[in-house]
Motif scaffolding. Structure first.
Motif, short mmCIF file in Angstrom:
data_model
loop_
_atom_site.label_atom_id
_atom_site.label_comp_id
_atom_site.label_asym_id
_atom_site.label_seq_id
_atom_site.Cartn_x
_atom_site.Cartn_y
_atom_site.Cartn_z
N VAL A 55 0.84 -1.20 0.00
CA VAL A 55 0.00 0.00 0.00
C VAL A 55 0.88 1.25 0.00
O VAL A 55 0.66 2.18 -0.80
CB VAL A 55 -0.95 0.01 1.21
N LEU A 56 1.86 1.28 0.86
CA LEU A 56 2.74 2.43 0.96
C LEU A 56 3.51 2.67 -0.34
O LEU A 56 3.71 3.82 -0.76
CB LEU A 56 3.73 2.25 2.11
N ARG A 65 -3.83 10.51 -2.30
CA ARG A 65 -4.23 11.36 -1.18
C ARG A 65 -5.32 10.69 -0.33
O ARG A 65 -5.76 11.24 0.66
CB ARG A 65 -4.70 12.71 -1.70
N ALA A 66 -5.74 9.52 -0.76
CA ALA A 66 -6.73 8.76 0.01
C ALA A 66 -6.52 7.27 -0.25
O ALA A 66 -6.07 6.88 -1.33
CB ALA A 66 -8.15 9.17 -0.36
N ILE A 67 -6.83 6.48 0.75
CA ILE A 67 -6.74 5.03 0.66
C ILE A 67 -8.09 4.45 1.06
O ILE A 67 -8.64 4.81 2.11
CB ILE A 67 -5.66 4.47 1.61
N GLN A 68 -8.62 3.55 0.24
CA GLN A 68 -9.88 2.87 0.55
C GLN A 68 -9.57 1.40 0.81
O GLN A 68 -9.02 0.72 -0.06
CB GLN A 68 -10.86 3.02 -0.61
N ARG A 82 -2.10 3.91 9.42
CA ARG A 82 -2.22 5.35 9.74
C ARG A 82 -0.88 5.90 10.23
O ARG A 82 -0.44 6.97 9.83
CB ARG A 82 -3.30 5.55 10.80
N SER A 83 -0.22 5.15 11.10
CA SER A 83 1.06 5.58 11.64
C SER A 83 2.11 5.69 10.54
O SER A 83 2.87 6.67 10.49
CB SER A 83 1.54 4.58 12.71
N GLU A 84 2.13 4.73 9.64
CA GLU A 84 3.09 4.74 8.53
C GLU A 84 2.79 5.89 7.57
O GLU A 84 3.71 6.55 7.07
CB GLU A 84 3.06 3.41 7.79
N LEU A 85 1.52 6.14 7.31
CA LEU A 85 1.14 7.20 6.38
C LEU A 85 1.49 8.57 6.94
O LEU A 85 1.87 9.48 6.20
CB LEU A 85 -0.36 7.14 6.09
N SER A 86 1.37 8.73 8.25
CA SER A 86 1.65 10.03 8.87
C SER A 86 3.12 10.40 8.74
O SER A 86 3.47 11.58 8.82
CB SER A 86 1.24 10.02 10.34
N ASN A 87 3.97 9.42 8.51
CA ASN A 87 5.39 9.68 8.34
C ASN A 87 5.74 10.11 6.91
O ASN A 87 6.87 10.51 6.65
CB ASN A 87 6.21 8.42 8.69
N LYS A 88 4.77 9.99 6.02
CA LYS A 88 5.05 10.26 4.62
C LYS A 88 4.29 11.48 4.09
O LYS A 88 4.84 12.36 3.46
CB LYS A 88 4.72 9.02 3.77
N GLU A 107 -19.64 -3.08 14.69
CA GLU A 107 -18.50 -3.54 13.90
C GLU A 107 -17.45 -2.46 13.71
O GLU A 107 -16.26 -2.75 13.61
CB GLU A 107 -18.97 -4.03 12.52
N PHE A 108 -17.89 -1.21 13.61
CA PHE A 108 -16.90 -0.19 13.27
C PHE A 108 -16.43 0.63 14.48
O PHE A 108 -15.61 1.54 14.32
CB PHE A 108 -17.37 0.73 12.15
N LYS A 109 -16.90 0.30 15.67
CA LYS A 109 -16.51 1.09 16.84
C LYS A 109 -15.00 1.09 17.06
O LYS A 109 -14.41 2.09 17.47
CB LYS A 109 -17.22 0.57 18.09
N ALA A 110 -14.36 -0.04 16.79
CA ALA A 110 -12.92 -0.16 17.01
C ALA A 110 -12.12 0.73 16.06
O ALA A 110 -10.95 1.03 16.33
CB ALA A 110 -12.48 -1.61 16.84
N TYR A 111 -12.76 1.17 14.97
CA TYR A 111 -12.07 1.98 13.96
C TYR A 111 -12.23 3.49 14.21
O TYR A 111 -11.59 4.29 13.55
CB TYR A 111 -12.60 1.66 12.56
N GLU A 112 -13.09 3.84 15.16
CA GLU A 112 -13.34 5.24 15.46
C GLU A 112 -12.04 5.93 15.89
O GLU A 112 -11.28 5.39 16.69
CB GLU A 112 -14.37 5.38 16.59
N GLY A 113 -11.80 7.11 15.35
CA GLY A 113 -10.61 7.86 15.70
C GLY A 113 -9.36 7.41 14.97
O GLY A 113 -8.30 8.03 15.12
N ILE A 114 -9.47 6.34 14.19
CA ILE A 114 -8.32 5.84 13.42
C ILE A 114 -8.48 6.19 11.95
O ILE A 114 -7.56 6.70 11.31
CB ILE A 114 -8.17 4.31 13.59
N VAL A 115 -9.67 5.91 11.40
CA VAL A 115 -9.93 6.22 9.99
C VAL A 115 -10.66 7.56 9.88
O VAL A 115 -11.29 8.02 10.82
CB VAL A 115 -10.73 5.10 9.30
#
Length: 212
Positions: A55-56, A65-68, A82-88, A107-115
């Motif tokens: 992906v990177l 500028r976006a990843i789906q 997310r961590s890897e993308l923030s470095n680039k 299902e998506f609660k764990a993704y809150e604040g990440i995506v």
């Protein structure tokens, strides 16, 4: 998108995002080079359960500028990406969820604040591009503050339903949650080849109906 000339034709319509699929089992799988397009259009890489390094690599090569993420990527995977993308660079992260007759919003609660965004697509035999819609009324119970894209079999016949859903969120002072509309198969002449004329008609009509 797959073909250079077609990419330029669709880019001339100034969509907010333009997607390129990197999934070998898809008839829309992209290979080659992306021609120069308006830099305000967010080139988006679409991946299915891919290695983060892959992906990177594509992000850097194509200046996405976006990843789906269209597979079963875990919240932990998304956090690492997310961590890897923030470095680039600043790259938006969109996590796709497939919906059928029902959907468990837990299902998506764990993704809150990440995506940055969720995308709701119709569950079907293919990873997207099935050409069918799901029951959008389910989204009226949407409990999240994360904006989402509406997807799955959307064409001109769905314009009125999109407007009705947007109006529902607008009346609830949550119109910002219905962030965008993702279209694909109903505007294809063949897999990966879009009809720019019908896309323009749809885009113009959508703008009149909503603020999306």
């Amino acid at each position: 998108m797959k073909q250079s000339e077609n990419i330029l034709d669709v880019a001339a319509l100034k969509p907010d995002y333009l997607g390129f699929i990197f999934y070998e089992r898809s008839p829309r799988n992209f290979s080659g080079e992306i021609p120069d397009i308006d830099p305000t259009i967010k080139k988006t890489g679409v991946f299915v359960d891919e290695e983060i390094d892959f992906v990177l690599e594509k992000v850097i090569k194509h200046k996405f500028r976006a990843i789906q993420l269209h597979g079963k990527e875990s919240a932990e995977y998304c956090k690492k990406l997310r961590s890897e993308l923030s470095n680039k660079s600043s790259v938006e992260l969109i996590k796709v969820f497939s919906v059928k007759e029902t959907f468990n919003f837990e299902e998506f609660k764990a993704y809150e604040g990440i995506v940055d965004f969720f995308l709701f697509d119709t569950q079907g035999k293919n990873k997207g591009g099935n050409g069918i819609t799901f029951n959008w009324d389910l989204l009226k119970a949407y409990p999240s503050a994360t904006p989402f894209f509406l997807s799955g079999g959307i064409g001109e016949d769905e314009l009125q339903k999109i407007a009705e859903l947007y109006t529902y969120f607008e009346k609830s002072n949550k119109s910002h949650l219905l962030y965008g509309v993702d279209v694909n198969s109903k505007f294809e002449l063949e897999a990966g080849l879009k009809d720019a004329n019908t896309l323009k008609i749809f885009k113009d009509k959508l703008g009149l109906e909503t603020h999306i």
